[in-house]
Design a protein around this motif. Sequence first.
Motif, mmCIF file in Angstrom:
data_model
loop_
_atom_site.group_PDB
_atom_site.id
_atom_site.type_symbol
_atom_site.label_atom_id
_atom_site.label_comp_id
_atom_site.label_asym_id
_atom_site.label_seq_id
_atom_site.Cartn_x
_atom_site.Cartn_y
_atom_site.Cartn_z
ATOM 1 N N GLU A 96 -90.039 -71.352 88.379
ATOM 2 C CA GLU A 96 -90.195 -72.477 87.200
ATOM 3 C C GLU A 96 -90.561 -73.905 88.115
ATOM 4 O O GLU A 96 -89.958 -74.678 88.096
ATOM 5 N N LEU A 97 -91.785 -73.669 88.743
ATOM 6 C CA LEU A 97 -92.281 -74.827 89.556
ATOM 7 C C LEU A 97 -92.552 -75.892 88.683
ATOM 8 O O LEU A 97 -93.266 -75.954 87.745
ATOM 9 N N ALA A 98 -91.679 -77.010 88.847
ATOM 10 C CA ALA A 98 -91.622 -78.178 88.112
ATOM 11 C C ALA A 98 -93.020 -78.865 87.898
ATOM 12 O O ALA A 98 -93.769 -79.005 88.732
ATOM 13 N N GLY A 99 -93.343 -79.172 86.612
ATOM 14 C CA GLY A 99 -94.468 -79.832 86.244
ATOM 15 C C GLY A 99 -95.276 -79.454 85.147
ATOM 16 O O GLY A 99 -94.826 -78.451 84.547
ATOM 17 N N GLY A 100 -96.130 -80.391 84.736
ATOM 18 C CA GLY A 100 -96.976 -79.880 83.469
ATOM 19 C C GLY A 100 -95.836 -80.185 82.192
ATOM 20 O O GLY A 100 -94.970 -80.344 82.243
ATOM 21 N N TYR A 126 -94.970 -75.435 83.995
ATOM 22 C CA TYR A 126 -94.726 -74.530 85.263
ATOM 23 C C TYR A 126 -96.078 -73.942 85.596
ATOM 24 O O TYR A 126 -95.962 -73.192 86.552
ATOM 25 N N GLY A 127 -97.076 -74.386 85.190
ATOM 26 C CA GLY A 127 -98.413 -73.904 85.589
ATOM 27 C C GLY A 127 -99.569 -73.491 84.421
ATOM 28 O O GLY A 127 -99.165 -73.405 83.265
ATOM 29 N N ILE A 128 -100.652 -73.554 84.535
ATOM 30 C CA ILE A 128 -101.847 -73.375 83.750
ATOM 31 C C ILE A 128 -102.265 -72.005 83.719
ATOM 32 O O ILE A 128 -102.777 -71.379 82.651
ATOM 33 N N THR A 164 -99.024 -65.606 89.969
ATOM 34 C CA THR A 164 -100.186 -66.405 90.644
ATOM 35 C C THR A 164 -99.579 -67.589 91.135
ATOM 36 O O THR A 164 -100.090 -67.937 92.451
ATOM 37 N N ILE A 165 -98.335 -68.314 90.898
ATOM 38 C CA ILE A 165 -97.984 -69.389 91.421
ATOM 39 C C ILE A 165 -97.338 -69.153 92.759
ATOM 40 O O ILE A 165 -97.411 -69.673 93.781
#
Length: 935
Positions: free
Chosen positions: A620-624, A630-632, A652-653
């Motif tokens: 859960e990479l913070a952002g968006g 968590y990513g596009i 992918t992340i």
Amino acid sequence: MTPQTPGSPLLARRRTALTLAAATAVATVVAGAPPASAARGHAPGAPAALTVDDRTGPLNVEGTPRFGWLPQDADPGETQTAYRITVSEPGGDLVWDSGKVASDQQSYVPYGGPALRAGAAYQWSVRTWDRTDQQSPPGTGAFETGISDTQWEGAAWIRRTTTEADDYTLARTEVRPSASPVVRARSYTAADHTYELYLNGTRADRGTSFGYPGEDYYQAADVTDLVTAGEPLAIGVRYHWYGSGQGRPAGARGLLMKLVVEHADGTREVFVTDGSWRVARDTQFVANAERRNGEGDRVERQDARAEVTGWTRPGYDDSVAPFTAAEVIGAHPNAAYPRLIGQETRLAETTVAPVALRTAEDGTVVADYGVVIPARPAVRFDAGVAGRTVTVRAGYTLTDTGRVATSTLQSQGTNMSFPYLQKDGPQQFRAFTHLGFRYLEIPDAGEEIALDDISAVVVHSDVPAGREASFASSDATLDAVWTMMKRSALYSVQEAFVDTPTREKGQFLGDAANISYATMGAFGERDATQQAIREFLRSAARYWNAGNDRGRYNAVYPNGDGKRDIPDYSLMFVDWVWRYWTETGDRALLAEAYPAIRDTADYVLRHIPATGPTAGLVTELAGGSGAYRYGIVDWPEPGRFGYDMSAAARTTINAQGVDVLRTTARMAEALGRPAAEVTSYDGRAADLAATMNAKLRRADGNYVDGLSATGAQSGHAGQHATSYAIAHGVAPQADLPALADHLSAMGMKQGPMTAHWLLAALADAGRPDAVLRLLTNPDDLGWANILAQGGSFTWEAWTLDPGTNFSQSHGWGAQAVVDVQETLLGVRTAAPGAAVVDVAPPAVGLDHASGVVPTQRGPVRLDWRRTGAGLLVDLEVPVNVTARVALPVTEGRSYRAAGPSKATFIGIENGRAVFEVGSGRSSFHPVADSAAQPR
């Protein structure tokens, strides 16, 4: 792309720390002191292609000038062993002499003399020495310094007092330079957002600044030929401020200008914006025009009856209406305008004609430009009628009746009209702002419109002369795809990299990185990339500078909607900076970016839990937000092909995370950072890759989309997951053949945004045939399918889905330019700044390919043709470059090298005969193994 651990094959796309270090060492040895046995040949020629800060004759160099050149030498296998730079005043007085410097460096060589005067012209020269210590004649160039914020000499920001949301303002003054002949004149201009400068009726400059306060640009122009001593000089500026939008902050409306005139008698005059200037509304542009879409541009409505005529000419009476006194905001710098940056990029403008004129069923004339262009249209009328409205309309496609299509899908959700109200008599409509389009219709003109009545000014960032790539092959479809991608990349850079020249016109980080790959590879472009990297670094400083925000970058910058990010875009930034460093060898920008890069590496590490169901993985990479939280992964949504967006630890992340950590280690190494720093990032990257391989692979070796918050593997294993694992150096080498078979069998199941990584993965796995098929298959999704549907510009998505506004002019798919160059032609940079290049034509696929690849050290020319026994290869390498040539061999065969440049046979590695060769021309042809080139 990620540098990998030692042990990767020589020709693998992923660079290793060992490979890069060795490449640098090789360059140092080869280009250092001349070998004792070197034969004495001709002296080098004068260095060519002289640049300062990557530009020829720049007019506003800021900070320390950095010099570049291409050594010239007719002898084969030549290198530069030393250089000498001198900088002089125009009159010849020496300012700095570097002396003879033993170095092979030929780019980004910093000036080392006393402080240079602001806004001053200088001449410079460079000589080089070859490996036998022979000296070249000098190559000569020129540059001018910019001006700092304290050197505007009283120039004040002025504006017209208004609250209009779409502000077109005319500003003018009239002066008379003294009678001594003019020897030099320079204008320095800044305005939010776009300006045109006129001197005595002639347009002298046009510039744009879409920055935040403190990040705006000024532009310098050589106007010497437009200033006549002792004669009246009308100075006029039209500026257009139009609030915030996707690709621009609102900023503060206003104009700042300084004109410096130098005379033969040694005197100097300065004319500046101040309270004496007069301003008026540019009534030719109709007020309160509606927006073209939700992104910020407004429909450009012009009323020729209301044009203010003569205002750019001497003698115009601006003491009466519509002109009034300018509002003076204050001398520069001030709170509203604290800092200006010298603009390095320039907008190239080329007037083009339609290739054909069509007539719709209702008689409407429609111009066809043949391909989609980013342009400002123009139409000449011979018999205008005052008050007649001609709604000039641009578009991408035509309806069944032959008119320009205006549906949401076919117009990108954009009102692409230019309503024009005529005046009586002859006249010409000229748009002030550009759109992307192929067709232009002129309905209800009331007169016959001929082909030569219609034109357009194509606009894109300029690129260096003589550095354009070329490619041709035995596959006509591939050649057409190459041409489309190359054109799309160039047409996707105007004031900045843009997602599309029609809809947002915004510099999205993901789009910019992709397009930059292509513009660097296909045009040798540097300035737009440098500018964009620095702009995203500014976004980090402005918005992402504390706590858990550190390490992130704006998704769009500059922009009108403030702080917002997309997590995987932030990770892409690291790869982009690495790509720039690899192509250019520009250590200064690498060092400038490195603190932010470290923050991004730490951003990744902060999101790797030590315990729990997803322990050891980026989670859960913070952002968006919304669809980007968590990513596009990919975009538009159909390009995800069912990717499991519910996964808490996305593959992918995580693959990008490995890339970020490894690349940060390589950057630290290149910058001479402490060994512990390098080891730490390398170790964490290895741990993350190991955990990915333990938790994110299925039994068959393919990668799933990620893990859920409970630690369960996703039930979906999309193409993205496996391609990212290969392309970012996570997948075990032994698994690559099977994984490549799996990817190839899927066809195209990634969108244009990420398709490069699929091609890179297949290339890494030794499948150039699959790369060729994806690029040229008209029956599957991809570039050839766009061409088959009549497209001429890469698209936002592979499909034009009803109900969407998907773009038909989206440059991000042009990133695959580099896959053609590196995989299908077989040329790639192998050491920073191209001191070493790899030449590795594909073992299977094409029958023939030829091309020119621009590198930092000059063009590499390659032509190869496949025969039953192997390849026939002709190669030309620039001076001061070493090529490692690796040619596929068949059983019982090898290669013999010939030509002026003598190649050294290294041996057989991974089924290829490997040679090393220096500058000049060489050729290689297959022979029986017993007759092969000796070691």
